[in-house]
Design a protein around this motif. Structure first.
Motif, PDB file in Angstrom:
ATOM      1  N   UNK A 287     -20.180 -10.605 -15.595  1.00  0.00           N
ATOM      2  CA  UNK A 287     -20.902 -10.026 -16.721  1.00  0.00           C
ATOM      3  C   UNK A 287     -21.932 -11.009 -17.264  1.00  0.00           C
ATOM      4  N   UNK A 288     -23.166 -10.579 -17.465  1.00  0.00           N
ATOM      5  CA  UNK A 288     -24.177 -11.482 -18.026  1.00  0.00           C
ATOM      6  C   UNK A 288     -23.716 -12.104 -19.337  1.00  0.00           C
ATOM      7  N   UNK A 289     -23.904 -13.416 -19.444  1.00  0.00           N
ATOM      8  CA  UNK A 289     -23.564 -14.132 -20.651  1.00  0.00           C
ATOM      9  C   UNK A 289     -22.203 -14.782 -20.670  1.00  0.00           C
ATOM     10  N   UNK A 290     -21.318 -14.420 -19.742  1.00  0.00           N
ATOM     11  CA  UNK A 290     -19.954 -14.948 -19.824  1.00  0.00           C
ATOM     12  C   UNK A 290     -19.764 -16.257 -19.057  1.00  0.00           C
ATOM     13  N   UNK A 291     -20.689 -16.604 -18.174  1.00  0.00           N
ATOM     14  CA  UNK A 291     -20.524 -17.795 -17.334  1.00  0.00           C
ATOM     15  C   UNK A 291     -21.805 -18.605 -17.330  1.00  0.00           C
ATOM     16  N   UNK A 292     -21.664 -19.938 -17.529  1.00  0.00           N
ATOM     17  CA  UNK A 292     -22.796 -20.839 -17.329  1.00  0.00           C
ATOM     18  C   UNK A 292     -22.785 -21.304 -15.883  1.00  0.00           C
ATOM     19  N   UNK A 293     -23.898 -21.130 -15.209  1.00  0.00           N
ATOM     20  CA  UNK A 293     -24.035 -21.666 -13.850  1.00  0.00           C
ATOM     21  C   UNK A 293     -25.477 -22.090 -13.649  1.00  0.00           C
ATOM     22  N   UNK A 294     -25.661 -23.359 -13.342  1.00  0.00           N
ATOM     23  CA  UNK A 294     -27.013 -23.886 -13.150  1.00  0.00           C
ATOM     24  C   UNK A 294     -27.629 -23.226 -11.934  1.00  0.00           C
ATOM     25  N   UNK A 295     -28.709 -22.470 -12.150  1.00  0.00           N
ATOM     26  CA  UNK A 295     -29.292 -21.677 -11.066  1.00  0.00           C
ATOM     27  C   UNK A 295     -30.804 -21.642 -11.204  1.00  0.00           C
ATOM     28  N   UNK A 296     -31.491 -22.134 -10.192  1.00  0.00           N
ATOM     29  CA  UNK A 296     -32.950 -22.073 -10.185  1.00  0.00           C
ATOM     30  C   UNK A 296     -33.458 -20.645 -10.379  1.00  0.00           C
ATOM     31  N   UNK A 297     -32.726 -19.687  -9.794  1.00  0.00           N
ATOM     32  CA  UNK A 297     -33.180 -18.304  -9.863  1.00  0.00           C
ATOM     33  C   UNK A 297     -33.275 -17.794 -11.295  1.00  0.00           C
ATOM     34  N   UNK A 298     -32.406 -18.258 -12.185  1.00  0.00           N
ATOM     35  CA  UNK A 298     -32.468 -17.785 -13.569  1.00  0.00           C
ATOM     36  C   UNK A 298     -33.804 -18.171 -14.203  1.00  0.00           C
ATOM     37  N   UNK A 299     -34.267 -19.381 -13.914  1.00  0.00           N
ATOM     38  CA  UNK A 299     -35.573 -19.800 -14.427  1.00  0.00           C
ATOM     39  C   UNK A 299     -36.690 -18.975 -13.794  1.00  0.00           C
ATOM     40  N   UNK A 300     -36.633 -18.796 -12.489  1.00  0.00           N
ATOM     41  CA  UNK A 300     -37.653 -18.015 -11.797  1.00  0.00           C
ATOM     42  C   UNK A 300     -37.709 -16.592 -12.337  1.00  0.00           C
ATOM     43  N   UNK A 301     -36.555 -16.032 -12.648  1.00  0.00           N
ATOM     44  CA  UNK A 301     -36.507 -14.671 -13.167  1.00  0.00           C
ATOM     45  C   UNK A 301     -37.032 -14.586 -14.596  1.00  0.00           C
ATOM     46  N   UNK A 302     -36.783 -15.615 -15.392  1.00  0.00           N
ATOM     47  CA  UNK A 302     -37.330 -15.636 -16.750  1.00  0.00           C
ATOM     48  C   UNK A 302     -38.854 -15.583 -16.704  1.00  0.00           C
ATOM     49  N   UNK A 303     -39.458 -16.345 -15.796  1.00  0.00           N
ATOM     50  CA  UNK A 303     -40.917 -16.322 -15.669  1.00  0.00           C
ATOM     51  C   UNK A 303     -41.401 -15.031 -15.020  1.00  0.00           C
ATOM     52  N   UNK A 304     -40.597 -14.477 -14.117  1.00  0.00           N
ATOM     53  CA  UNK A 304     -40.960 -13.182 -13.518  1.00  0.00           C
ATOM     54  C   UNK A 304     -41.000 -12.098 -14.602  1.00  0.00           C
TER      55      UNK A 304
END
Length: 465
Positions: A287-304
């Motif tokens: 579920x979004x928000x329940x787990x912290x995981x360092x992921x390059x994709x999260x940054x790429x998606x924020x800019x997308x």
């Protein structure tokens, strides 16, 4: 503070500076393409962004690197076309090649496997008429005396000198140190051959730069952090990814599958892959928000998310420069993209120590520059607030694309935040001391790198005399 060994071990496992061994099993053909792409891309950026010669590039950018490609990179030879500003690398006995081409402001873009020099003209070039940046002006800092006592100046100089030794890590190789307030540069030192105009890759410090671009978009009401990212690729009514918010992405809590090591996005970083073919295609895992995981994709998606708010790629490419970088004087900063014009703001930025310090000063000034509110006036508070899900104990905490040195590290002020990147790139901001600390380097993969915590502690100690 906990023992250094525990801190270093945890950092190697989870931090932005880590090169985790966890990665997919690539074929030999793919590994060859990665190695050629790594060499073409880094050579292109170092030559045309950093104005470096090949001997220096071999020494700095191409040694102590990720072991997946390290050996092969040394066996390949780049061909540098200075006239047309691109680099090609032949591999597999000359049957194939990888190409990276430079553009003004945007730096180098790695073309996909199968592209040839005939494809260079197909790459978008919105700043084609831009001139090369001039010498760094030194703004916004004053040349007047910085107010330090002789004892403070001497102690700070000694701390900075130690930073160029192995005192802060046996694998440390420092290239630049800068300590500043909004008014003055208190200390600045470079490795021989480096200057205030020498750009280096930021690696994951780019994530915090990307968050700043997002902040500008929030200030201009193009985005809201607590609303769904609403990416077109997730628009089907059955797609649970529709519920991922921009805040989830900024907090490294998308819940998406990012393989065992979320900091490994080799196909985009070395393989000429696209953000739209990789990051947007990942399936939801938790579920979004329940787990912290360092992921390059999260940054790429924020800019997308920001990119999809623009009608054209040209408008998107211009936005970070016209609305942020140019306004604060970050004229030696290159935000690189994939070949379909998505910024790779999880890693592929080349910039200088002074430009990073300018970004730090912008945050110390609560997002204001020359009387203009570029970031929301509460943006520093937002990025400094611990995300709902946090990294494991032993590592710094996490806010919104910034690391937090809060109660986990009692030797630093509780409001200390940092942008952290592979090979020892650090931008540390300490609002309670009105202080910015920048360290650049070429730390060796697999060895204890530069300990930014201890260095920041020692800088504060020198200034407290």
């Amino acid at each position: 503070m906990r023992p250094l060994s525990a801190y270093v071990l945890t950092s190697l496992l989870v931090s932005a500076g880590a090169l985790s061994v966890g990665h997919a099993e690539e074929t030999e053909t793919t590994k060859h393409a990665y190695a050629a792409g790594y060499l073409a891309g880094f050579t292109c950026s170092a030559v045309f962004n950093g104005q470096k010669e090949m001997d220096a590039i071999r020494r700095d950018e191409l040694t102590g690197i990720y072991d997946l490609v390290a050996a092969q990179v040394q066996e390949l030879t780049p061909n540098i076309d200075h006239q047309h500003k691109f680099v090609s690398v032949s591999y597999d006995g000359g049957k194939r090649q990888r190409i990276s081409v430079w553009r003004p402001k945007l730096g180098c873009v790695d073309l996909p496997v199968g592209a040839s020099s005939a494809d260079l003209k197909k790459v978008a070039n919105p700043f084609a008429d831009s001139t090369a940046p001039s010498a760094d002006s030194g703004a916004p800092w004053s040349a007047t005396p910085n107010g330090l006592t002789a004892a403070q100046q001497q102690a700070l100089a000694e701390v900075v000198e130690r930073a160029f030794s192995k005192a802060y890590g046996s694998g440390a190789r420092t290239s630049a140190i800068l300590v500043a307030t909004p008014e003055h540069i208190l200390a600045e030192q470079y490795l021989p051959g480096f200057t205030p105009e020498t750009a280096q890759r930021t690696w994951s410090v780019a994530k915090s730069i990307g968050a700043s671009v997002i902040g500008v978009a929030v200030q201009q009401q193009l985005l809201e952090v607590d609303t769904p990212a609403a990416l077109e690729n997730w628009s089907h009514e059955l797609d649970p990814r529709r519920h991922i918010t921009l805040a989830n992405l900024l907090h490294m809590a998308s819940g998406l599958d990012s393989n065992r090591a979320g900091n490994r996005t080799d196909r985009v970083y070395m393989g000429g892959g696209l953000v739209s073919d990789t990051a947007t295609e990942r399936a939801l895992e938790v579920t979004p928000g329940e787990r912290w995981k360092y992921a390059n994709n999260d940054t790429l998606l924020a800019l997308r998310t920001l990119r999809e708010r623009f009608a054209t790629s040209d408008g998107y490419l211009r936005f970070p420069y016209e609305q942020l970088l140019d306004k604060v004087g970050m004229h030696h900063t290159f935000l690189e993209t994939d070949w379909q014009d998505d910024f790779i703001l999880s890693s592929q930025v080349w910039t200088t120590a002074r430009d990073l310090a300018r970004l730090g000063v912008l945050h110390l000034q609560n997002g204001q520059w020359n009387g203009e509110q570029l970031l929301p006036n509460d943006w520093l508070a937002y990025i400094s607030t611990p995300a709902p899900a946090q990294p494991p104990e032993g590592a710094p905490g996490y806010g919104a694309q910034w690391w937090l040195y809060n109660e986990r590290f009692p030797e630093l002020p509780n409001d200390t935040i940092a942008a952290r990147g592979n090979r020892g790139q650090f931008l540390v901001i300490i609002p309670s001391h009105n202080l910015v600390i920048v360290r650049r380097g070429y730390d060796i993969a697999g060895e204890p790198g530069f300990n930014e915590h201890d260095f920041a502690r020692d800088v504060l100690g020198a200034l407290a005399l």
